[in-house]
Each structure stands twice: as structure tokens, then as C-alpha cells.
Design a protein around this motif. Structure first.
Motif, PDB file in Angstrom:
ATOM      1  N   UNK A   1      45.275 -19.520  17.092  1.00  0.00           N
ATOM      2  CA  UNK A   1      45.190 -19.191  15.732  1.00  0.00           C
ATOM      3  C   UNK A   1      43.680 -18.772  15.346  1.00  0.00           C
ATOM      4  N   UNK A   2      42.990 -19.470  15.759  1.00  0.00           N
ATOM      5  CA  UNK A   2      41.456 -19.171  15.360  1.00  0.00           C
ATOM      6  C   UNK A   2      41.005 -17.750  15.861  1.00  0.00           C
ATOM      7  N   UNK A   3      41.206 -17.513  17.101  1.00  0.00           N
ATOM      8  CA  UNK A   3      40.899 -16.414  17.873  1.00  0.00           C
ATOM      9  C   UNK A   3      41.676 -15.153  17.078  1.00  0.00           C
ATOM     10  N   UNK A   4      42.641 -15.299  16.676  1.00  0.00           N
ATOM     11  CA  UNK A   4      43.478 -14.224  15.748  1.00  0.00           C
ATOM     12  C   UNK A   4      42.801 -14.024  14.795  1.00  0.00           C
ATOM     13  N   UNK A   5      42.455 -15.008  13.910  1.00  0.00           N
ATOM     14  CA  UNK A   5      41.726 -14.875  12.539  1.00  0.00           C
ATOM     15  C   UNK A   5      40.450 -14.259  12.805  1.00  0.00           C
ATOM     16  N   UNK A   6      39.794 -14.519  13.634  1.00  0.00           N
ATOM     17  CA  UNK A   6      38.340 -13.809  13.686  1.00  0.00           C
ATOM     18  C   UNK A   6      38.428 -12.497  14.051  1.00  0.00           C
ATOM     19  N   UNK A   7      39.298 -12.131  15.097  1.00  0.00           N
ATOM     20  CA  UNK A   7      39.677 -10.706  15.427  1.00  0.00           C
ATOM     21  C   UNK A   7      39.983  -9.818  14.218  1.00  0.00           C
ATOM     22  N   UNK A   8      40.984 -10.504  13.650  1.00  0.00           N
ATOM     23  CA  UNK A   8      41.673  -9.705  12.308  1.00  0.00           C
ATOM     24  C   UNK A   8      40.684  -9.563  11.267  1.00  0.00           C
ATOM     25  N   UNK A   9      39.741 -10.393  10.976  1.00  0.00           N
ATOM     26  CA  UNK A   9      38.721 -10.157  10.017  1.00  0.00           C
ATOM     27  C   UNK A   9      37.688  -9.006  10.417  1.00  0.00           C
ATOM     28  N   UNK A  10      37.098  -9.374  11.754  1.00  0.00           N
ATOM     29  CA  UNK A  10      36.338  -8.240  12.187  1.00  0.00           C
ATOM     30  C   UNK A  10      36.845  -6.893  12.298  1.00  0.00           C
ATOM     31  N   UNK A  11      38.197  -6.714  12.577  1.00  0.00           N
ATOM     32  CA  UNK A  11      38.930  -5.549  12.609  1.00  0.00           C
ATOM     33  C   UNK A  11      39.009  -4.956  11.162  1.00  0.00           C
ATOM     34  N   UNK A  12      39.312  -6.005   9.989  1.00  0.00           N
ATOM     35  CA  UNK A  12      39.289  -5.450   8.513  1.00  0.00           C
ATOM     36  C   UNK A  12      37.882  -4.969   8.191  1.00  0.00           C
ATOM     37  N   UNK A  13      36.738  -5.456   8.532  1.00  0.00           N
ATOM     38  CA  UNK A  13      35.510  -4.852   8.130  1.00  0.00           C
ATOM     39  C   UNK A  13      35.497  -3.531   8.692  1.00  0.00           C
ATOM     40  N   UNK A  14      35.630  -3.546  10.125  1.00  0.00           N
ATOM     41  CA  UNK A  14      35.325  -2.202  10.790  1.00  0.00           C
ATOM     42  C   UNK A  14      36.201  -0.959  10.146  1.00  0.00           C
ATOM     43  N   UNK A  15      37.455  -1.281   9.833  1.00  0.00           N
ATOM     44  CA  UNK A  15      38.445  -0.311   9.529  1.00  0.00           C
ATOM     45  C   UNK A  15      37.873   0.145   8.206  1.00  0.00           C
ATOM     46  N   UNK A  16      37.182  -0.537   7.243  1.00  0.00           N
ATOM     47  CA  UNK A  16      36.607  -0.163   6.203  1.00  0.00           C
ATOM     48  C   UNK A  16      35.827   1.037   6.146  1.00  0.00           C
ATOM     49  N   UNK A  17      35.067   0.996   7.382  1.00  0.00           N
ATOM     50  CA  UNK A  17      34.089   1.999   7.521  1.00  0.00           C
ATOM     51  C   UNK A  17      34.045   3.083   8.479  1.00  0.00           C
ATOM     52  N   UNK A  18      35.091   2.919   9.579  1.00  0.00           N
ATOM     53  CA  UNK A  18      35.272   3.561  10.715  1.00  0.00           C
ATOM     54  C   UNK A  18      35.643   5.298  10.512  1.00  0.00           C
ATOM     55  N   UNK A  19      36.501   5.415   9.455  1.00  0.00           N
ATOM     56  CA  UNK A  19      36.830   6.586   9.058  1.00  0.00           C
ATOM     57  C   UNK A  19      35.696   7.653   8.561  1.00  0.00           C
ATOM     58  N   UNK A  20      34.930   7.027   7.636  1.00  0.00           N
ATOM     59  CA  UNK A  20      33.748   8.040   7.211  1.00  0.00           C
ATOM     60  C   UNK A  20      32.861   8.109   8.475  1.00  0.00           C
TER      61      UNK A  20
END
Length: 874
Positions: free
Chosen positions: A351-370
């Protein structure tokens, strides 16, 4: 077909049958060895045993060790996904002898396992030995019976004796010895020659086993001295061996990866199962999940930065396959099914690993397209031209603005046959760091050019001591005297003042000489062993060469050491309550509080905070003596003292033991844990991705806080006219009443807005077949304005509406446009036009938008302009 799990289990059980102790894999974070970034070999956890610093209750061991090679010297990251055998995470199966058996048994065991247990054809196995290791050669050819033509002597191929790939050294000096490796021949259909041949880099002959014989101790002169108890260190890559036993050429075709690649394809909706990007995802989910499970959190430095690079590389490959939202963490359950039985910590921490990955993904997906659009645009502009080097400044912009690590940009460029101007990238990075340093907080001592002797620190034992003034500085320049009112820095030969380091702030106090008094406001290190006392001459003057009495502010020191000692106990308690992944990420200890930053991916619950407080206060009540010992770094490692990766430790370190806490620390501490008095956490917040911050107080400060909170509670009880114990119940009743009144008020406002909406229908004017409403609804909040606009649009069917409300000198505007008109009349532009007339601005969607202003008197005229503006666009 033998599965990867079966291969792993058969290896361990085989060596257990030969008297080996099965030892669990150590963490990927080598806590006892700050020289390593990650555990990268099976022998890492036995390093001190081989060096003679540690003794185990067994002389033979076998392990399945999780390893990562993705940073520093051992970095395979850029090759992962493009080759058959490169990984960031891999499993190394090993057997070890600590002065027990040696070459003959080690070779026999390897051959028996490969040929008799795993059933590999003997004729496909080749062997290498060190050129001068006649003993190993004789064992292979005479004892085992491998034909001499398949036993290759690997000699001095690098211009220096003992520099061969088949001679292992732990360092320039120390244990070392020859190696013998076993290779598998994949057959004539695969290009490449046998080991030692000009074509050995091909894929036909693949190394699957390496036996290291620690036979010598190399001294500083390069002389090899035979070890009295030679040892064995072996390693067999699970993934490579599985490829051989499952009759596939690539590691990515083994059962373990086939399932993970299928998971990657599922989450990215990819139909091409041969895509290198799917192989990257299958590899990277293993590395990321195991690193996070072992306590690494994505960050901007050290291990955290390597983890972030791997995660973002995975996200980029997912993006390449069409993913536009977080997906990577959804592969985790597939990995747990595949490897959770062998590594139970993975399932425990899912559960903890999944949440850390999800949070990190969310941050990078905010900028990856630009970032990708800039990267793709630059690469597109290079097509057709002669340029083959990507602009380093643009690469730095991608790193600095959009979070693209350099190797991620290089990864994309490599796919297009383009390299990156790394020198320009490094120059831009250096320039930014220089600017940051220039803009940072000025520290008076930092710029001083001091050439004298070191300062002797007496502050562990005393808060008063006499010292001689060795140097004086005013405005960064050396002077002979400092006079009353002048700011400066004083260097003493001996001092009780602690200079800021390790999170503990510098001492303040007084220096009193024969002609004046200097108020010390801070103490900083000018050099590693030279202390600068910063402050102001309060009376008279201070001169170079005079003796002064140095007196630390006793109250501030006492409060500071209480907070510092409590920090150690709190760190230990946090690991007990939250888990072993908790690692210190920063601290600040002063007289008011202790502030402690640590790796953890979720806010602490009230219960977790109480448990940490309870543990620390129990340690305080135990009143254990605090003990600080200077010892060799190796002894500190063996003692289990906590060490911080990234810190540079000398040959000798100071180990502080207080209660159950044992850490390396150079700070000043209480004599007994009971001296802390009382410990209370006052705040818990997040400060960065995966980093939490706890602030706490101790001693008289904690007592004052408790008394203040008790007084506030008493005041609340008096206001509610109930006993203290009934305050929570009474407060809940009051809040229920408030919520009920708020609901009633909202219903009344809705009725009023509805009635006003009906009145506004009559104010609608026709403009080119549509209706326009622009009106003032005084007293309405923004929700009432939006609700009224929705009703007006429904009833008018084709309309543009602007409603305004005023309150406390502020204007609130909401505009709405029906769907048939949004192609010509956009609500965002309409509301912004009105707002500009009222000294404000706003915007929003084409069908609904909001704005504000501050010119209440101008509302009627601004609303009157709506009809003409709409008419021009219809």
C-alpha cells in the motif's frame, strides 16, 4: 520448464543441503556501509565478515540477494530495455565460505548444481580462470573433467598485474584473489565468440556464474600475502540463468518478465509486446517497488534522486506508449504476485509503495506533456540538418523547469540518433548553483581567510572556559581590534562554544576580556576545526592576543541540548511506529524546539503521534545515562549505529548512545535522558514529496505549552458552562447546531435566488434571436449567482447572462452562455470585459466564468455595456 521461483528455491535448498545457512536478502539500502549507494552484490552484507570485523555463527551461507545498479560506478540505466541482459534491479544467487571450504568444493558445488540439479548440458559450459591460477585450472580439467579447450586462461589484459577481469580486488589494498567464471554457449545461431576471443562481446557465450577466491591480502607496496583462512564469494544471476533454463535468449523472455510485460501492456493499452518501452516498464517496476519498500523516497539528491530518475524514465516510456495519466503504480499487484512470496516485505509494504509511486506519477504527469513538446520540437527542428547534438541549455531547461533528468532527455535523443551537449548542460547547472549561492543567506564566517591553528572545543564538558584571541575580523577583513558597537568575528584557540553543525545551532553568550565584552550571537565553523564567534562588541574593545573568558548562555544551551537529545529518541521512535523506511532528511535544533524532517509518504495520524510521544517519554522516565564514544568507523558500523548516507565520515567517529538510540553525532547532549524532562510534538506537516516534518518541544518549554493548552481548555469549559471533561461533547453539539443553521440559511438563499431568477426573466432583452440578461443580485454569494445563471440558461435556452453582487466594497461577477452561442460568445471573455471596467479581472470556460472587481459604484454602467458587447459577436 523450471520457473524463476523454482530456480531460486532449488539454489538455496541445494546449498542448504551442503551445510550452508540460508540468509535473508539484506536491504537495498546498505545502512552499515555509507560508501555504497545501493546494495549491488551478494557479498555486500558479508563485507565485514570477509574483512574480519564481524563473526557469524556459521561458516557457510547462501542467499538470494536483491541488487540495484542504477547510479554511481555501477549504472546500467541507459541500456535497460535495449539489451537482452541489462537491468536496474536483479537477483544475485550466491554461496559463501568464511574460511571454511575453498576452490575445490566451490567448483564442485557449482558444477553439480548446474549439471545435475538444473540439468544443463555439460558440453555447453565453458570456464575461465585467472592465467596464473594453476590450481583452479587443474581442478576444472582433472577433477571436473572439462576439456582443456573449454577452459580459458584470462591473463594480464590491462597492462598491470592483478588488473584482469579474472582477478578480484576489494580496493587498492586488502583482500583479493583470482576468479573462475562459468559461461553458457547459446549455440551457433547466435553471433559471438568464446571468452577471451576477439568476439567475446557477442551474445553467444553468456556468463552465468562467478567464483571469487579471496586468497591474498594486498599491502600498500602491492605485495600479495596469503590469507590464513581463504574464503569464497560466488554469484549467479537469477535472470540470466532462468533465460538459459527456459530456453530463451533474452532475460525479458523469462516467465517473470513475461508477466510483468503483460501488465505493462495492459496498463498502457499497448498491443506490441516486443516494444522496448514495455521491457523498460517491466524492469523499472521491480527497481522502484523494492527501493521504496526498503525506505527510499523520490527526491532531489542521493538515492532519492536515482529513484526519481527511474520512475520518470518509466513514465516517459509509458507516455510514449500513449499513457496520459498515472498508470505505473497499477503494475505493483502483478509484481507482488510474482515476487511477494520470496520477498515478504514487498507484500507488507504494497500500500505504501503504491501511494509513493502514484504521488510521484501525478507530479510528473503535470509537466511531462509540456516538456515533451519542447523536446520533440527541438528534435524536429534538427531533422534534415547536419546537427546531431542536442542543445545542452535546452536540456537544462527541461531538467530545471519540467523535471526531466538529463539521462531521460538523452534516452529520447538516443532513439533519434542524437547526442546531448553534456558540457553545456553542466555549465548551465554550475551557473545556476553559483547564482543560488550568491543569493543565499550571507554567513559572516564563510568568507574569512583564516590561516592559523585549529580551535580546541571544550563544550562537551564545560560552558565556561578561558581562551586566547587568535584572530579578529570586521566586514570580512582581519583587524587587530574590535571596538564598542562594531560587528565582527572572533577566533579563539580554545572555546566552550559549539559551532553549528549536525542540525544543532551554534551557541551564543559572552566573551569578556580585560578591556571589553563581546556578545556572541552565533558560532559558525570557518573551517572544519576552526570556530568563528560572531557578534558585537558591547563595551570597550577586544584585541588580538588577549585572553578572554568565554561563557556560553547556559539557559539557551540547556534547552538546546534537551531538544537535541530528544531528537535522537524521536528518530528511533518514528522508525518503531512508522517503519524502518524512516530516514532523517534534515534537522534544526535550537533553544526553542527541535525540527526533524524524515522520509515518509503520508501524514502521521493522531494515534501515531501519541505513540511516538509515549515512546520518547518512557525513554525519558527511564533516565538512562547518555554515553558518547569515539571509535573507528568500522566498529561503529558493527555496533549498529545509525549513519546517514551522503555524510562524509572520517576514520574515527563519535557515537552517541542514549536510551535505545545509537547514532553518529558530534553534538552536545544531556547527561541522562531524564534531563529532557518532558517531550511534546507540536506540529506535523509535509515539506516535500515523500518528506514529513515534525516539530517538538521539551523541558520547561513543553511544560509551558501544556499549561497554556490547559488554560485554553479551562476557558472553553467556562464559556460552555460545563466541566472540562465535557468540553468535547458540548463542542460537538454546538457544531451540529451551526451546521444545521448553515443548511437552513443555504435553503433560504436558494429560495431567494430562485425568486430573483424569476424576476430576472422579465429583464431579458432580445438580441439577434437570443436573450441577454445583465443584472445586480445584491447579497447573493457566488454559489447563488451560479445557480441562478443555470436556471436562466435552462429557461431562456439561447442566452448570455452576467450577474453581479457586491459585499464589503468588493464586486463578484459570474457570466454564463448557452451551448449554442459559445462558438461566438465566450463567458470568460464576457466576464473579463465587465471586470476590467471595475478594476478587476477574471476568466474561465466558454460556458461559465467568474471574475471580481472593487469599483462598486461602476457596476450599473459596466452591466449596461453587456448588451452591445454581445450584439457585436452575434
Amino acid at each position: 520448464m523450471m520457473t524463476s521461483a523454482e530456480i531460486r528455491d532449488k539454489f538455496l535448498q541445494f546449498f542448504a543441503s551442503k551445510g550452508h545457512q540460508i540468509v535473508a536478502s539484506s536491504s537495498l539500502v546498505p545502512h552499515a556501509d555509507p560508501t555504497l549507494l545501493f546494495t549491488n552484490a551478494g557479498m555486500n552484507q558479508f563485507k565485514d565478515v570477509f574483512l574480519g570485523f564481524d563473526k557469524r555463527p556459521y561458516l557457510r551461507a547462501t542467499t538470494a540477494q536483491k541488487c540495484v545498479r542504477a547510479g554511481g560506478k555501477h549504472n546500467d540505466l541507459e541500456n535497460v530495455g535495449y539489451t537482452a541482459r541489462h537491468h536496474t534491479f536483479f537477483e544475485m544467487l550466491g554461496n559463501f565460505s568464511f574460511g571454511d571450504y575453498f576452490k575445490l568444493d566451490a567448483i564442485r558445488y557449482a558444477w553439480e548444481l548446474l549439471v545435475e540439479v538444473y540439468g544443463l548440458p555439460a558440453e555447453r559450459l565453458w570456464v575461465t580462470v585467472y592465467a596464473e591460477d594453476d590450481e583452479a585450472y587443474e581442478i576444472w580439467t582433472r577433477e571436473i573433467g572439462v576439456p582443456a579447450g573449454r577452459v580459458v586462461r584470462i591473463g594480464d589484459n590491462k597492462g598491470a598485474r592483478y588488473a584482469s577481469d579474472n582477478f578480484w580486488m576489494m580496493g587498492d589494498t586488502g583482500p583479493c584473489g583470482p576468479c573462475t567464471e562459468i559461461f553458457y554457449d547459446h549455440g551457433e545461431g547466435i553471433p559471438g565468440g568464446p571468452p577471451g576471443s576477439p568476439d567475446e562481446e557477442g551474445d553467444r557465450y553468456i556468463e552465468i556464474w562467478n567464483n571469487v577466491f579471496m586468497q591474498f591480502n594486498r599491502d600498500e607496496a602491492g605485495v600479495m600475502h596469503p590469507l590464513p583462512k581463504p574464503s569464497v564469494d560466488t554469484g549467479m544471476g537469477l535472470e540470466r540463468t532462468a533465460a538459459v533454463l527456459q530456453h530463451v535468449h533474452s532475460n525479458y523472455e523469462i516467465d517473470l518478465f513475461v508477466r510483468l510485460i503483460a501488465a505493462a501492456a495492459r496498463e498502457t493499452s499497448s498491443a506490441d509486446l516486443d516494444s522496448p518501452s514495455l521491457r523498460v516498464l517491466a524492469d523499472h517496476i521491480r527497481a522502484c517497488a523494492f527501493l521504496i519498500s526498503d525506505g527510499v523516497i523520490p527526491g532531489n539528491e542521493g538515492r532519492g534522486y536515482v529513484l526519481r530518475r527511474i520512475i520518470r524514465r518509466a513514465i516517459r516510456h509509458g507516455y510514449k506508449l500513449g499513457a496520459r495519466a498515472a498508470f505505473f503504480h497499477r503494475m505493483l499487484p502483478d509484481l507482488v504476485v510474482e515476487m511477494g512470496a520470496a520477498y515478504p516485505e514487498l507484500a507488507r509494504n504494497e500500500a505504501r509503495v503504491s501511494e509513493v509511486l502514484r504521488q510521484e506519477e501525478g507530479r510528473f504527469f503535470e509537466t511531462i506533456e509540456h516538456g515533451m513538446s519542447i523536446l520533440e520540437g527541438e528534435l524536429a527542428a534538427m531533422q534534415g540538418g547536419s546537427a546531431t547534438v542536442f542543445n545542452g541549455n535546452t536540456a537544462f531547461k527541461l531538467h530545471d523547469t519540467f523535471g526531466f533528468p538529463l539521462d531521460l532527455t538523452a534516452d529520447v535523443c538516443r532513439e533519434r540518433g542524437v547526442s546531448v551537449d553534456v558540457a553545456a548542460f553542466d555549465a548551465a547547472m554550475a551557473h545556476q548553483k553559483e547564482q543560488a549561492r550568491a543569493a543565499g543567506k550571507f554567513r559572516m564566517a564563510a568568507a574569512l581567510d583564516y590561516q592559523g591553528p585549529a580551535t580546541t572545543f571544550h563544550g562537551y564538558e564545560a560552558t565556561e572556559f578561558n581562551g586566547k584571541v587568535l584572530a579578529l575580523y570586521r566586514d570580512g577583513s582581519p583587524v587587530e581590534q574590535l571596538r564598542e558597537g562594531e560587528l565582527g568575528v572572533i577566533v579563539l584557540d580554545e572555546t566552550p562554544f559549539y559551532a553549528e553543525s549536525g542540525g544543532q545551532v551554534g551557541d551564543r553568550g559572552l566573551l569578556q576580556g580585560g578591556q571589553g565584552i563581546f556578545a556572541v550571537e552565533d558560532t559558525q565553523k570557518i573551517q572544519a576545526t576552526v570556530f568563528g564567534h560572531q557578534g558585537v562588541v558591547r563595551t570597550g574593545l577586544i584585541s588580538v592576543g588577549e585572553q578572554v573568558s568565554a561563557r556560553v548562555d547556559g539557559l539557551a544551551r540547556a534547552r538546546t541540548v534537551r531538544n537535541h537529545s530528544a531528537t535522537h529518541l524521536m528518530h528511533k521512535a518514528l522508525r518503531e511506529v512508522l517503519g524502518g523506511h524512516v530516514q532523517q532528511k534534515g534537522s534544526l535544533v535550537d533553544a526553542e524546539k527541535t525540527r526533524f524532517d524524515f522520509a515518509h509518504n503520508a501524514p502521521m495520524s493522531a494515534d501515531e503521534i501519541r505513540r511516538v510521544e509515549t515512546i520518547v517519554n518512557h525513554e525519558i522516565l527511564a533516565n538512562a545515562a547518555a554515553e558518547a564514544r569515539i571509535m573507528p568507523i568500522e566498529e561503529a558500523q558493527r555496533s549498529g549505529a545509525m549513519m546517514l548516507f551522503g555524510e562524509k565520515y572520517g576514520d574515527e567517529v563519535r557515537v552517541l548512545t542514549i536510551g535505545s538510540s545509537k547514532e553518529l553525532c558530534g553534538g552536545v547532549h544531556v547527561r541522562r535522558s531524564g534531563d529532557i524532562g518532558l517531550f511534546k510534538i507540536v506540529a506535523e506537516t509535509g515539506v516535500a514529496a515523500g518528506v514529513r516534518r515534525v516539530e517538538a518541544v521539551t523541558g520547561d518549554t513543553a511544560l509551558a505549552l501544556v499549561q497554556q493548552q490547559q488554560a485554553m481548555l479551562a476557558d472553553a469549559a467556562a464559556a460552555f458552562k460545563v466541566p472540562l471533561a465535557e468540553v468535547p461533547v458540548k463542542l460537538a453539539q454546538v457544531l451540529d447546531n451551526v451546521r444545521s443553521l448553515e443548511r437552513d440559511l443555504a435553503r433560504l438563499k436558494a429560495k431567494l435566488a430562485s425568486a430573483q431568477g424569476d424576476e430576472l426573466l422579465a429583464q431579458a432583452v432580445e438580441v439577434k434571436g437570443s436573450r441577454v440578461v445583465a443584472a445586480l443580485m445584491d447579497g447573493a454569494d457566488v454559489n447563488a449567482l451560479r445557480s441562478t445563471i443555470d436556471k436562466l440558461r435552462d429557461k431562456l435556452q439561447s442566452a448570455a447572462v452576467v450577474l453581479a453582487s457586491t459585499n464589503d466594497g468588493k464586486v463578484t461577477l459570474v457570466a454564463g452562455v448557452t451551448a449554442d452561442l459559445t462558438g461566438r460568445v465566450k463567458a470568460g471573455e464576457l466576464v473579463n470585459m465587465v471586470a476590467r471596467q471595475l478594476g478587476g479581472k477574471g476568466g474561465g470556460r466558454a460556458d461559465m466564468a467568474q471574475a471580481g472587481g472593487n469599483d462598486v459604484a461602476g457596476v450599473p454602467m459596466a452591466l449596461a455595456s453587456v448588451r452591445a458587447w454581445v450584439e457585436q459577436r452575434l
